[in-house]
Motif scaffolding. Structure first.
Motif, mmCIF file in Angstrom:
data_model
loop_
_atom_site.group_PDB
_atom_site.id
_atom_site.type_symbol
_atom_site.label_atom_id
_atom_site.label_comp_id
_atom_site.label_asym_id
_atom_site.label_seq_id
_atom_site.Cartn_x
_atom_site.Cartn_y
_atom_site.Cartn_z
ATOM 1 N N LEU A 96 0.863 -1.183 0.000
ATOM 2 C CA LEU A 96 0.000 0.000 0.000
ATOM 3 C C LEU A 96 0.905 1.241 0.000
ATOM 4 O O LEU A 96 2.069 1.170 0.402
ATOM 5 C CB LEU A 96 -0.894 0.010 1.238
ATOM 6 N N ASN A 105 -5.900 5.038 -0.457
ATOM 7 C CA ASN A 105 -5.243 3.984 -1.240
ATOM 8 C C ASN A 105 -6.217 3.376 -2.240
ATOM 9 O O ASN A 105 -5.869 3.123 -3.387
ATOM 10 C CB ASN A 105 -4.697 2.896 -0.310
ATOM 11 N N VAL A 106 -7.438 3.149 -1.786
ATOM 12 C CA VAL A 106 -8.447 2.546 -2.663
ATOM 13 C C VAL A 106 -8.839 3.549 -3.763
ATOM 14 O O VAL A 106 -9.025 3.176 -4.924
ATOM 15 C CB VAL A 106 -9.678 2.095 -1.845
ATOM 16 N N ALA A 124 -15.086 3.984 -2.918
ATOM 17 C CA ALA A 124 -14.018 3.488 -2.053
ATOM 18 C C ALA A 124 -14.569 3.107 -0.685
ATOM 19 O O ALA A 124 -14.216 2.049 -0.125
ATOM 20 C CB ALA A 124 -12.920 4.550 -1.917
ATOM 21 N N ARG A 156 -8.436 -2.256 -3.323
ATOM 22 C CA ARG A 156 -7.770 -1.410 -4.321
ATOM 23 C C ARG A 156 -7.705 -2.109 -5.669
ATOM 24 O O ARG A 156 -7.851 -1.489 -6.716
ATOM 25 C CB ARG A 156 -6.352 -1.075 -3.828
#
Lengths: 227, 408
Positions: A96, A105-106, A124, A156
């Motif tokens: 990540l 991150n997503v 997300a 993700r």
């Protein structure tokens, strides 16, 4: 429907005068909805094949078609675009982005895809709920356990609606309980969202969960069976 | 989000970033202060030179500046006076005439430049009156009177009230001889002036040297240094229809040595600044190279997710621009504050008094904060440091995803 078609794929690594054949004429077809384990001992060529399918590396011979497009003919920028829209990756060590929170991150993939902020934030959050991380949206990777980080990684990988998710030994750094939870999660995503998964692994538990098991040894497919 | 990522990446290693920013702050501060200092010193030097002697602009006969020929004159000062009186931007003016002659005291003789000045107009153009150390300045009605430089007076061993015998050649070739009484002794701080000049009343000069009402120059002081080019143009325009034998010269043409000295100082200053900035630029480059090496795997992950090399490069450049901007903004504010303080209070450089005196500068110097002194320093640091971040950024552009992912 065939998503990936590998035809006589070869890859040789050269280091000085030493040559190592990583893939030695691999033929493989992956169809939509596959939940497939690519198993074999270390150095058998699993990761190399996964990298080829994901367009991270190029073959020395043969051809790889992803949704009918030959990857070896693509320019680096086209490969990047293809990865952005058609491939999701889950890595062994989560990977990540440390300065971004779980939700960021997503969101990152959707940002690259050019999705508006509100829409990508909504998606997300929803997918983090789906992977069991409700309430942990704002946590940075360092504030999450290994299992939780890998769940963020799965979120993700699938949030951009890729044609295929490539997971390189996704359970290798997890304890067995976390590994099992993760596999269940991916299985659920495979069944509910029809996401195609390919794992490289030598974890027996992953092989048990997989509906298709492909064994590779010395760069060759030695067994390929559906359960 | 790119901005957020860049910002957080900057503070990923706070100590390293702070050290890099500190280097940029220091370089920017130093540049702002030093450039302001230089510009302030140049203004002071120009002002001193202009007010001691040359004025901002002079009107002379063509060729007089290069060859001081007694016969190259401004024949009708009244006509020039009419022009200057009505011209915008002219603060004050006076007329002078000059010639090289011999002056003798009881047993010593020296070659000097005898300058005829208008006792009433001269103080509005030059600081000569303020530089009288003994005796008094010339007054209207004075005739056989002189102001002598301090060193010359000492060399001639002639105090205030002492007599000097002057021997020169008039405009028509006749002998110009007289006896002068020293009314005042001046000290400009510039030894060359103080050793080689005497001033006498202009009217008496014209009579003594048989000038037939002519002078050698009209000396003009403008409202400001920046007004000089426009005023020069106006004077030249006004003169063009009247007398083509006259030339209009500005302070740069009148003081080529001063201009060269300023240019040389600027060049040597810029070499020093360049070295300083290059050192800072290497520090920035080192920071970003370290970041590239440390984060290669992370870049590989981003590339695997479909981030193109150009976008990755953009992220790194954003980080470098962020660090540089923080440093430049803090450095500029701090540099301006320090400069502002010394602009008000001045600064004495111990041991530099003698050098300052030679150039006619005051002991206490004042930096001059200006848009240029701020913008040049900050701009150079900004450009060079961003350029130095290009190399690491291009290194990222050449990364291959699979190699980046396998980086330790």
């Amino acid at each position: 429907m065939t998503i990936v078609e590998c035809r006589n794929v070869k890859k040789i690594y050269r280091q000085g005068e030493v040559s190592v054949t990583a893939l030695d004429g691999v033929d493989l077809s992956i169809v939509k909805g596959d939940f497939m384990a690519l198993a074999g001992p270390s150095g058998s060529g699993k990761t190399t094949l996964l990298n080829m399918i994901g367009g991270l590396d190029s073959p020395d011979g043969g051809s790889i078609l992803l949704n009918g497009q030959a990857l070896e003919k693509m320019k680096p920028s086209q490969l990047a675009d293809m990865r952005l829209h058609q491939v999701g990756f889950v890595f062994q060590s989560y990977n990540l982005i440390p300065v971004l929170s779980a939700v960021e991150n997503v969101e990152f993939v959707m940002l690259l895809q050019g999705m508006p902020l509100q829409e990508r934030r909504r998606k997300a959050l929803a997918i983090l709920d789906d992977v069991g991380l409700a309430g942990k949206y704002g946590r940075r990777p360092a504030e999450l356990s290994g299992g939780q980080q890998q769940r963020v990684a799965v979120a993700r990988a699938i949030v951009g609606a890729p044609a295929i998710v490539l997971a390189d030994e996704p359970t290798a750094n997890l304890d067995s309980a976390s590994g099992k939870d993760l596999l269940k999660l991916m299985q659920e995503m495979n069944e509910s969202k029809k996401v195609t998964f390919i794992f490289s692994t030598h974890d027996k538990m992953v092989m048990e969960y997989a509906r298709r098991l492909t064994l590779i040894r010395d760069g060759r497919i030695v067994e390929d069976r559906r359960k | 989000m790119n901005f957020i990522m860049a910002w957080r990446n900057i503070w990923r290693h706070p100590r390293r970033s702070i050290l890099t920013i500190a280097a940029i702050v220091f370089a920017t501060m130093l540049l702002v202060f030093m450039l302001s200092w230089q510009f302030g010193a140049y203004d002071t030097m120009i002002d001193a030179t202009v007010k001691i002697h040359t004025g901002h602009i002079q009107i002379q006969a063509q060729g007089y500046q290069d060859q001081r020929d007694m016969r190259k004159v401004v024949p009708d000062p009244n006509e020039i006076e009419r022009i200057l009186t009505s011209l915008r931007g002219v603060k004050s003016y006076t007329f002078r005439a000059e010639d090289f002659s011999l002056v003798s005291s009881e047993n010593r003789t020296y070659g000097v430049l005898v300058i005829g000045i208008d006792p009433q107009k001269e103080p509005s153009v030059s600081t000569l009156e303020d530089m009288i150390r003994r005796g008094r300045f010339l007054e209207a009605g004075d005739r056989r009177s002189a102001l002598a430089g301090e060193i010359l007076a000492d060399n001639l061993n002639s105090p205030v009230g002492g007599d000097l015998v002057l021997l020169g050649q008039g405009r028509d070739g006749s002998i110009a001889a007289t006896v002068l009484t020293i009314k005042g002794i001046f000290n400009t701080g510039q030894d060359e002036f103080d050793r080689t000049m005497i001033h006498i009343p202009l009217e008496y000069f014209q009579e003594l040297y048989n000038m037939r009402g002519a002078v050698h120059m009209a000396v003009v002081l403008c409202d400001s240094l920046t007004a000089v080019p426009a005023v020069k143009e106006r004077i030249a325009g006004a003169l063009s229809g009247i007398d083509s034998s006259l030339a209009v010269l500005d302070w740069k043409e009148l003081n080529p040595g001063l201009v060269q000295a300023i240019q040389m100082d600027l060049v040597s200053g810029f070499i020093f600044y360049l070295i300083l900035i290059i050192v800072v630029a290497f520090s920035i480059m080192n920071t970003f190279l370290m970041a590239v090496f440390e984060r290669t795997r992370e870049f590989g992950v981003m590339m695997s997710m479909g981030m193109g090399p150009g976008r990755l490069m953009g992220l790194l450049l954003m980080e470098s621009l962020g660090i540089t901007l923080i440093g430049v903004v803090i450095g500029t504010i701090a540099g301006a504050a320090v400069t502002w303080y010394f602009q008000i209070h001045g600064m004495v450089i111990p041991g530099a008094e003698e050098v300052a005196r030679q150039f006619g500068l005051p002991e206490r110097m004042f930096p001059q904060l200006s848009f240029l002194s701020i913008a040049v320093g900050a701009g150079i640091v900004l450009i060079l440091t961003v350029l130095s971040a290009l190399y690491p950024a291009f290194k990222v552009k050449g990364l291959k995803p699979v190699e980046a992912l396998s980086a330790v």
